[in-house]
Design a protein around this motif. Structure first.
Motif, PDB file in Angstrom:
ATOM      1  N   THR A  26     -20.911  33.907 -18.723  1.00  0.00           N
ATOM      2  CA  THR A  26     -22.135  33.454 -19.006  1.00  0.00           C
ATOM      3  C   THR A  26     -22.122  33.179 -20.505  1.00  0.00           C
ATOM      4  O   THR A  26     -22.133  34.586 -20.967  1.00  0.00           O
ATOM      5  CB  THR A  26     -23.317  33.829 -18.491  1.00  0.00           C
ATOM      6  N   TYR A  27     -22.117  31.960 -21.091  1.00  0.00           N
ATOM      7  CA  TYR A  27     -22.090  31.848 -22.491  1.00  0.00           C
ATOM      8  C   TYR A  27     -23.627  31.564 -22.871  1.00  0.00           C
ATOM      9  O   TYR A  27     -24.368  30.802 -22.675  1.00  0.00           O
ATOM     10  CB  TYR A  27     -21.351  30.730 -22.983  1.00  0.00           C
ATOM     11  N   GLU A  65     -16.574  24.959 -14.909  1.00  0.00           N
ATOM     12  CA  GLU A  65     -17.705  25.126 -16.026  1.00  0.00           C
ATOM     13  C   GLU A  65     -18.886  24.428 -15.691  1.00  0.00           C
ATOM     14  O   GLU A  65     -18.984  22.988 -15.546  1.00  0.00           O
ATOM     15  CB  GLU A  65     -17.238  24.788 -17.405  1.00  0.00           C
ATOM     16  N   TRP A 119     -27.950  20.933 -13.902  1.00  0.00           N
ATOM     17  CA  TRP A 119     -26.721  21.338 -14.683  1.00  0.00           C
ATOM     18  C   TRP A 119     -25.522  20.405 -14.289  1.00  0.00           C
ATOM     19  O   TRP A 119     -25.537  19.542 -13.245  1.00  0.00           O
ATOM     20  CB  TRP A 119     -26.127  22.880 -13.898  1.00  0.00           C
ATOM     21  N   SER A 156     -18.955  29.814 -16.764  1.00  0.00           N
ATOM     22  CA  SER A 156     -17.497  29.496 -16.486  1.00  0.00           C
ATOM     23  C   SER A 156     -17.066  30.456 -15.318  1.00  0.00           C
ATOM     24  O   SER A 156     -17.194  31.523 -15.428  1.00  0.00           O
ATOM     25  CB  SER A 156     -16.629  29.698 -17.617  1.00  0.00           C
ATOM     26  N   THR A 215     -22.641  23.164 -17.267  1.00  0.00           N
ATOM     27  CA  THR A 215     -23.240  23.225 -18.477  1.00  0.00           C
ATOM     28  C   THR A 215     -24.649  22.589 -18.413  1.00  0.00           C
ATOM     29  O   THR A 215     -24.949  21.690 -17.540  1.00  0.00           O
ATOM     30  CB  THR A 215     -22.548  22.347 -19.652  1.00  0.00           C
ATOM     31  N   SER A 216     -25.641  23.153 -19.057  1.00  0.00           N
ATOM     32  CA  SER A 216     -27.072  22.656 -19.174  1.00  0.00           C
ATOM     33  C   SER A 216     -27.573  23.013 -20.587  1.00  0.00           C
ATOM     34  O   SER A 216     -27.908  23.757 -20.855  1.00  0.00           O
ATOM     35  CB  SER A 216     -27.786  23.278 -17.997  1.00  0.00           C
ATOM     36  N   GLY A 264     -25.680  28.312 -12.910  1.00  0.00           N
ATOM     37  CA  GLY A 264     -25.326  26.764 -13.032  1.00  0.00           C
ATOM     38  C   GLY A 264     -24.919  26.133 -11.697  1.00  0.00           C
ATOM     39  O   GLY A 264     -24.826  24.945 -11.515  1.00  0.00           O
ATOM     40  N   ASP A 292     -26.635  26.171 -22.548  1.00  0.00           N
ATOM     41  CA  ASP A 292     -26.097  27.104 -21.585  1.00  0.00           C
ATOM     42  C   ASP A 292     -24.674  26.617 -20.797  1.00  0.00           C
ATOM     43  O   ASP A 292     -24.731  25.591 -20.428  1.00  0.00           O
ATOM     44  CB  ASP A 292     -27.244  27.453 -20.411  1.00  0.00           C
ATOM     45  N   ARG A 293     -23.852  27.516 -20.833  1.00  0.00           N
ATOM     46  CA  ARG A 293     -22.676  27.420 -20.236  1.00  0.00           C
ATOM     47  C   ARG A 293     -22.326  28.708 -19.055  1.00  0.00           C
ATOM     48  O   ARG A 293     -22.571  29.875 -19.382  1.00  0.00           O
ATOM     49  CB  ARG A 293     -21.442  27.316 -21.073  1.00  0.00           C
TER      50      ARG A 293
END
Length: 180
Positions: A179-180, A154, A140, A163, A156-157, A117, A160-161
């Motif tokens: 990574t989420y 954090e 991102w 942190s 984000t795209s 990210g 997708d996240r």
């Protein structure tokens, strides 16, 4: 001819309005970001014998006891000399109540954390950390949260996240990347 001037005027007005709207949108978004102000670096004239032009150079911590020396001009470099002998440690004494705030601890290590990210740079000290910079990768977006004992960045795209979390409550700073 009159019709051509009318079209040119309408085009100019539309272009001006589009540029103004774009500038206002970018200005609004950038005003809401949380960036730390840049830190000042010491001048090379203060340390002529070890002047380094690297942006990652950190000056060595100054000794606790510094011998007094006469002031010198920046134009006349100081001749090389042997390092002073270290003074004997002071005898322990009873702690007295502090009348001034404690001295700021010396800066720690600057560490970079690169993720899908984006990139985050922290200055990790012995008992605290500072966010040096954070920049999202192409495509991102980024959000930063700060508290007295932690910093979270954090990226984000879409769904997708990523942190990057740095915490230092009652311990040395530790960085976790999730990574989420």
């Amino acid at each position: 001819m009159r019709r051509g001037l009318l079209h040119a005027g309408a085009w100019s007005l539309a272009t001006g309005a589009a540029v103004t709207l774009s500038w206002w949108g970018v200005h609004t978004v950038m005003a809401g970001t949380a960036y730390d102000p840049p830190r000042a670096l010491p001048l090379a004239a203060e340390h002529p014998e070890g002047a380094v032009s690297s942006s990652t150079h950190r000056p060595e911590p100054e000794p606790a006891v510094r011998p007094s020396k006469p002031s010198r001009s920046a134009a006349a470099p100081e001749p090389s000399r042997k390092p002073p002998k270290s003074p004997k440690p002071p005898k322990p004494r009873d702690p007295a109540p502090r009348t001034s705030p404690p001295a700021k601890p010396p800066p720690g290590q600057v560490k970079t954390y690169s993720t899908d990210g984006g990139r985050v740079v922290f200055d990790l000290g012995g008992d605290a950390a500072t966010l040096v910079s954070a920049s999202p990768a192409t495509g991102w977006s980024m959000q930063v949260w700060k508290a007295p004992a932690w910093i979270r960045v954090e990226f984000t795209s879409g769904a997708d996240r990523v942190s990057v979390f740095c915490a230092w409550h009652d311990r040395a700073p530790r960085v976790d990347v999730t990574t989420y």
